[in-house]
Design a protein around this motif. Structure first.
Motif, PDB file in Angstrom:
ATOM      1  N   ARG A   1     -32.086   8.306  -1.491  1.00  0.00           N
ATOM      2  CA  ARG A   1     -30.705   7.907  -1.749  1.00  0.00           C
ATOM      3  C   ARG A   1     -30.409   8.097  -3.235  1.00  0.00           C
ATOM      4  O   ARG A   1     -31.210   7.715  -4.104  1.00  0.00           O
ATOM      5  N   GLU A   2     -29.246   8.686  -3.524  1.00  0.00           N
ATOM      6  CA  GLU A   2     -28.913   8.953  -4.919  1.00  0.00           C
ATOM      7  C   GLU A   2     -27.567   8.370  -5.299  1.00  0.00           C
ATOM      8  O   GLU A   2     -26.646   8.260  -4.487  1.00  0.00           O
ATOM      9  N   PHE A   3     -27.478   8.045  -6.549  1.00  0.00           N
ATOM     10  CA  PHE A   3     -26.273   7.471  -7.122  1.00  0.00           C
ATOM     11  C   PHE A   3     -25.179   8.518  -7.275  1.00  0.00           C
ATOM     12  O   PHE A   3     -25.456   9.660  -7.654  1.00  0.00           O
ATOM     13  N   ILE A   4     -23.944   8.124  -6.961  1.00  0.00           N
ATOM     14  CA  ILE A   4     -22.792   8.988  -7.169  1.00  0.00           C
ATOM     15  C   ILE A   4     -21.907   8.414  -8.281  1.00  0.00           C
ATOM     16  O   ILE A   4     -21.620   9.073  -9.272  1.00  0.00           O
ATOM     17  N   ALA A   5     -21.452   7.196  -8.081  1.00  0.00           N
ATOM     18  CA  ALA A   5     -20.521   6.578  -9.026  1.00  0.00           C
ATOM     19  C   ALA A   5     -20.455   5.077  -8.787  1.00  0.00           C
ATOM     20  O   ALA A   5     -20.727   4.607  -7.682  1.00  0.00           O
ATOM     21  N   TYR A   6     -20.089   4.357  -9.843  1.00  0.00           N
ATOM     22  CA  TYR A   6     -19.755   2.963  -9.620  1.00  0.00           C
ATOM     23  C   TYR A   6     -18.618   2.561 -10.547  1.00  0.00           C
ATOM     24  O   TYR A   6     -18.340   3.226 -11.555  1.00  0.00           O
ATOM     25  N   ILE A   7     -17.969   1.474 -10.172  1.00  0.00           N
ATOM     26  CA  ILE A   7     -16.826   0.967 -10.912  1.00  0.00           C
ATOM     27  C   ILE A   7     -17.030  -0.524 -11.136  1.00  0.00           C
ATOM     28  O   ILE A   7     -17.516  -1.231 -10.259  1.00  0.00           O
ATOM     29  N   THR A   8     -16.714  -0.985 -12.320  1.00  0.00           N
ATOM     30  CA  THR A   8     -16.914  -2.397 -12.639  1.00  0.00           C
ATOM     31  C   THR A   8     -15.938  -3.278 -11.865  1.00  0.00           C
ATOM     32  O   THR A   8     -14.974  -2.791 -11.265  1.00  0.00           O
ATOM     33  N   TRP A   9     -16.206  -4.581 -11.873  1.00  0.00           N
ATOM     34  CA  TRP A   9     -15.412  -5.492 -11.072  1.00  0.00           C
ATOM     35  C   TRP A   9     -13.927  -5.414 -11.408  1.00  0.00           C
ATOM     36  O   TRP A   9     -13.081  -5.544 -10.534  1.00  0.00           O
ATOM     37  N   SER A  10     -13.623  -5.189 -12.665  1.00  0.00           N
ATOM     38  CA  SER A  10     -12.226  -5.151 -13.096  1.00  0.00           C
ATOM     39  C   SER A  10     -11.561  -3.819 -12.800  1.00  0.00           C
ATOM     40  O   SER A  10     -10.331  -3.721 -12.817  1.00  0.00           O
ATOM     41  N   GLY A  11     -12.373  -2.809 -12.582  1.00  0.00           N
ATOM     42  CA  GLY A  11     -11.826  -1.466 -12.403  1.00  0.00           C
ATOM     43  C   GLY A  11     -11.589  -0.729 -13.707  1.00  0.00           C
ATOM     44  O   GLY A  11     -11.142   0.408 -13.707  1.00  0.00           O
ATOM     45  N   HIS A  12     -11.918  -1.357 -14.812  1.00  0.00           N
ATOM     46  CA  HIS A  12     -11.630  -0.759 -16.115  1.00  0.00           C
ATOM     47  C   HIS A  12     -12.649   0.296 -16.526  1.00  0.00           C
ATOM     48  O   HIS A  12     -12.338   1.150 -17.363  1.00  0.00           O
ATOM     49  N   ASN A  13     -13.847   0.222 -15.974  1.00  0.00           N
ATOM     50  CA  ASN A  13     -14.893   1.161 -16.365  1.00  0.00           C
ATOM     51  C   ASN A  13     -15.497   1.829 -15.141  1.00  0.00           C
ATOM     52  O   ASN A  13     -15.753   1.160 -14.132  1.00  0.00           O
ATOM     53  N   THR A  14     -15.741   3.107 -15.268  1.00  0.00           N
ATOM     54  CA  THR A  14     -16.375   3.863 -14.201  1.00  0.00           C
ATOM     55  C   THR A  14     -17.562   4.651 -14.769  1.00  0.00           C
ATOM     56  O   THR A  14     -17.586   4.989 -15.956  1.00  0.00           O
TER      57      THR A  14
END
Length: 121
Positions: free
Chosen positions: A44-57
């Protein structure tokens, strides 16, 4: 947190696809949200993540501007827009939630069931 991914399917190379993940249970807005994928015979590989606020990806290098992660905390959803799909993007795509985030799938706390994306050449 319970996660339900959807939106996978069979597409042709060059097409776009939008995956969605709906969360229920604990306050989704308190968690980072991410997308991972697993191709047959691969880890399994990482694609993307977004912080709880949505301000950082954060994105994996292979994304190279083709994919965009977004979230709507009012709707408890996180989405992955994928453009210019390639046959090598074929995999089961998973959404996940975690209190911290990061690119290591083993550290993420909550997982959806996965949705299959198949890209034909």
């Amino acid at each position: 947190v319970q996660l339900q991914a959807s939106g996978g399917g069979l597409v042709q190379a060059g097409d776009a696809l939008r995956l969605s993940c709906t969360a229920s249970g604990r306050a989704f807005k308190d968690y980072a949200a991410g997308w991972f994928r697993q191709a047959p015979g691969k880890e399994r590989e990482f694609i993307a993540y977004i912080t709880w606020s949505g301000h950082n990806t954060h994105y994996a290098n292979f994304v190279k501007g083709r994919f965009t992660i977004s979230r709507d905390n009012a709707k408890n959803t996180v989405n992955l827009r994928m453009n210019s799909l390639k046959p090598e993007d074929t995999a089961v795509y998973y959404c996940a939630a975690d209190s911290i985030g990061g690119d290591n799938p083993s550290t993420w706390d909550y997982w959806g069931q996965g949705t299959l994306v198949t890209v034909s050449s």
